[in-house]
Design an enzyme around this catalytic site. Structure first.
Site, PDB file in Angstrom:
ATOM      1  CG  HIS A 202      76.228  22.009 120.094  1.00 22.90           C
ATOM      2  ND1 HIS A 202      76.009  23.306 119.696  1.00 22.90           N
ATOM      3  CD2 HIS A 202      76.300  21.571 119.020  1.00 22.90           C
ATOM      4  CE1 HIS A 202      75.835  23.656 118.806  1.00 22.90           C
ATOM      5  NE2 HIS A 202      76.137  22.612 117.753  1.00 22.90           N
ATOM      6  NE  ARG A 203      78.840  25.227 115.975  1.00 20.44           N
ATOM      7  CZ  ARG A 203      78.278  25.125 114.942  1.00 20.44           C
ATOM      8  NH1 ARG A 203      79.077  24.132 113.919  1.00 20.44           N
ATOM      9  NH2 ARG A 203      77.585  26.122 114.516  1.00 20.44           N
TER      10      ARG A 203
END
Length: 356
Positions: A202-203
């Protein structure tokens, strides 16, 4: 003895709840202040049930803003509470703007500051969380470190007084919640123990670039040809995959909606390995005895990499690092024995009564 705890984000609320239980057992009064930095209270009922999370005595309602404005607002409002309540000590947690604001207020008012999760360090040095960690540690009186590496990090910066290896409060949480882990998702997907890899991604630095995300997904595709991949997909990642038209690389993967903490831990407990860019999941995999491949240039939990239990990877070597036979002996007690909250409260109590 009166303690004033300042929190502002979900993980801090959980850590505070664990410490709060120990404070109550020792008859130490705690006043809880929520900065309002993150005002999403969406938390599983099971946390309230198991941890007995208390409602804040004060909510500063600062909301979202730029780093400087947010930190300044918290300092202004928190100082008012501190002057009113006159605590003997201020507890701060982690590495948010709330953490730094609370530490500065305490230091300026000459009230001892205790930093839980002190000594964690990570590149790059200009990231907001790293700045918050370093500044908080340098004005704190009590520094409770989650690992021996954190203790060494502080020593390199000339901080040795008031430093304690207490262990990680999140390991306390893991052990308390373990009996409540759920396996509904694991069973519904008809998975087999040690026959799949759990992936979370998700970064922004991994998913916001079409080229980088494409390379990561190509690596996952190669992995999925050898072992099943289960991917609870983050909304941000899903949006980018659709935007960049990259679904073709996930044809073999088992894509599911994000799952709650208890089912996620059920998936972790039974997987072969974890691939993640989540700070928390790196440690939770270790707690569960599973190795993690960390898709980040660096991690705050370097002790697991140094022990060769976890591995850092990128979009070019993810397949090779994941599939290599890394049969290393499990490093015991990296984050203590699961009793860090008790140790923290014992140290606080002993120190206070010795000095007063």
């Amino acid at each position: 003895m009166r303690l004033l705890s300042l929190v502002g984000a979900r993980p801090q609320i959980i850590k505070e709840a664990i410490v709060h239980k120990r404070l109550k057992e020792h008859y130490i009064e705690e006043i809880l202040v929520h900065s309002g930095q993150h005002y999403d209270y969406n938390m599983s009922d099971v946390f309230f049930e198991v941890l007995g999370i208390k409602n804040p005595d004060y909510n500063l309602n600062v909301g979202s803003a730029s780093h400087g404005e947010m930190t300044g607002k918290i300092m202004i409002e928190f100082e008012k509470v501190v002057l009113k309540e006159k605590p003997d000590m201020i507890l701060v947690y982690g590495d948010t703007n709330t953490t730094l604001a609370g530490a500065i207020v305490g230091a300026k008012l000459k009230i001892p500051v205790a930093h839980i999760e002190a000594g964690v360090r990570q590149e790059p040095k200009d990231m907001p969380e790293e700045i918050n960690r370093i500044l908080t540690d340098h004005v704190s009186t009590y520094l409770f470190c989650p690992s021996m590496l954190a203790v060494e990090n502080l020593k390199k910066e000339g901080i040795e007084k008031g430093v304690y290896f207490a262990g990680d409060v999140m390991y306390d949480l893991y052990l308390q919640m373990e009996k409540s882990f759920r396996y509904d998702t694991y069973k519904a997907l008809d998975l087999e123990e040690n026959e799949y890899i759990l992936v979370t991604l998700h970064r922004d630095f991994n998913v916001d670039s079409k080229e980088k995300l494409g390379k990561i997904l190509q690596q996952l595709k190669k992995i999925s040809e050898q072992i099943k991949i289960v991917l609870p997909i983050h909304p941000r990642t899903k949006k980018r995959i659709e935007e960049f038209k990259l679904w073709k690389y996930l044809e073999n993967a088992v894509i599911i909606e994000p799952v709650d903490y208890l089912n996620l831990m059920g998936l972790v407990k039974n997987c072969w390995k974890v691939i993640t860019d989540s700070g928390g999941l790196q440690k939770e995999a270790y707690f569960a005895g599973k190795q993690a491949v960390v898709v980040m240039p660096d991690t705050g939990w370097r002790e697991l990499v140094e022990a060769e239990w976890n591995s850092l990877s990128d979009e070019n070597n993810l397949f090779d690092i994941t599939m290599e036979d890394n049969s290393v002996e499990y490093p015991e007690n990296v984050y203590g024995d699961g009793n860090s909250s008790e140790k923290i409260v014992e140290i606080i109590k002993t120190s206070f009564f010795r000095n007063n």
